[in-house]
Design an enzyme around this catalytic site. Structure first.
Site, short mmCIF file in Angstrom:
data_model
loop_
_atom_site.label_atom_id
_atom_site.label_comp_id
_atom_site.label_asym_id
_atom_site.label_seq_id
_atom_site.Cartn_x
_atom_site.Cartn_y
_atom_site.Cartn_z
N TYR A 121 -2.17 -1.04 10.01
CA TYR A 121 -2.19 -1.31 8.57
C TYR A 121 -0.89 -0.85 7.92
O TYR A 121 -0.27 -1.60 7.15
CB TYR A 121 -3.38 -0.57 7.96
N SER B 11 0.85 -1.19 0.00
CA SER B 11 0.00 0.00 0.00
C SER B 11 0.88 1.23 0.00
O SER B 11 2.05 1.18 0.43
CB SER B 11 -0.89 0.00 1.25
#
Length: 255
Positions: free
Chosen positions: A155, A142
């Protein structure tokens, strides 16, 4: 000419979002597919879409943090198609929340799904990928692996770990198997919509503004746009790329 003709590709997280978009994109390029996801209904919908498009595929519904899922997926791929040329680790979870909300259990869950599951898939499939003579792995991290995202500490940590995993695997499996990582920016997926669903309109607008405000392209990506990066990296046209970090983030990290 279809760029993935003759290739057999395994894809995790194929029930929706980027995973489904990747399956459809690779199917259009001639690949045969082996798919998995914990969401059996969503996985079935992806299989239906592929069948309609004339794409050959097998699927195994299962938890990507469990060895048995990857063993069954590999066995299905080899049993149906005889070989495995690529692995795309797409499955992931958001794990959003305030810093104070993170618990040992919640952190462990995010790390297991977003990073350990990728390691597990690579472990179980590395020998088959090597045997194919042109093995390629594409992990999905990401933009949060490289820059801060609001309310996504666990995350971001898990996705940064995926970059480290990718480079270590690329070094260990070279020159027989390549391993690269794609770092998407915000995408218009069910997972992203789930993050916003519990917020008020004002809170949602504020969070979207934070996520897209630094992007040169001020919008969420369609998953099909990001899927093209995976198509490139799993195919032979990227034959000199390994250990690379490929950003598909709308310019978030450009400045």
């Amino acid at each position: 000419m279809k760029t993935l003709a003759g290739k057999v590709i395994a894809i995790t997280g194929a029930a929706q979002g980027l995973g489904r978009a990747t399956a459809l994109a690779m199917g259009r390029e001639g690949a045969c597919l082996a798919l998995t996801d914990i969401d059996a209904a969503g996985l079935g919908a992806t299989m239906d879409a592929l069948q309609t498009a004339g794409v050959e595929a097998v699927s195994v519904a299962g938890d990507v943090t469990q060895t048995a899922t990857h063993d069954q997926l590999l066995a299905s791929a080899l049993g149906r198609f005889g070989s495995l040329h690529g692995l795309c680790n797409v499955a992931g979870v958001l794990g959003a929340g305030q810093l104070s909300d993170i618990t040992e259990q919640s952190f462990d869950h995010v790390m297991h799904v977003n990073c350990f599951a990728q390691l597990l898939a690579i472990q179980r499939m590395a020998a088959a990928l090597k045997a194919s003579g042109s093995g390629a792995i594409v992990n999905v991290a990401s933009v949060g692996a490289m820059v801060a995202l609001p309310m996504m500490t666990a995350y971001c940590v898990s996705k940064a770990a995926v970059i480290g995993l990718t480079r270590a695997v690329a070094a260990e499996l070279a020159p027989h198997v390549r391993c690269n990582v794609v770092c998407p920016g915000g995408m218009d997926t069910p997972m992203a919509k789930g993050l916003l669903s519990g917020l008020s309109d004002a809170e949602s607008a504020e969070l979207v503004g934070k996520l897209t405000g630094r992007q040169l392209q001020k919008r969420f990506a369609d998953p099909a746009e990001v899927a093209q990066a995976l198509v490139f990296l799993v195919g032979d046209t990227s034959s000199f790329s390994t250990g690379s970090v490929f950003s598909a983030d709308g310019g978030h990290t450009a400045w």
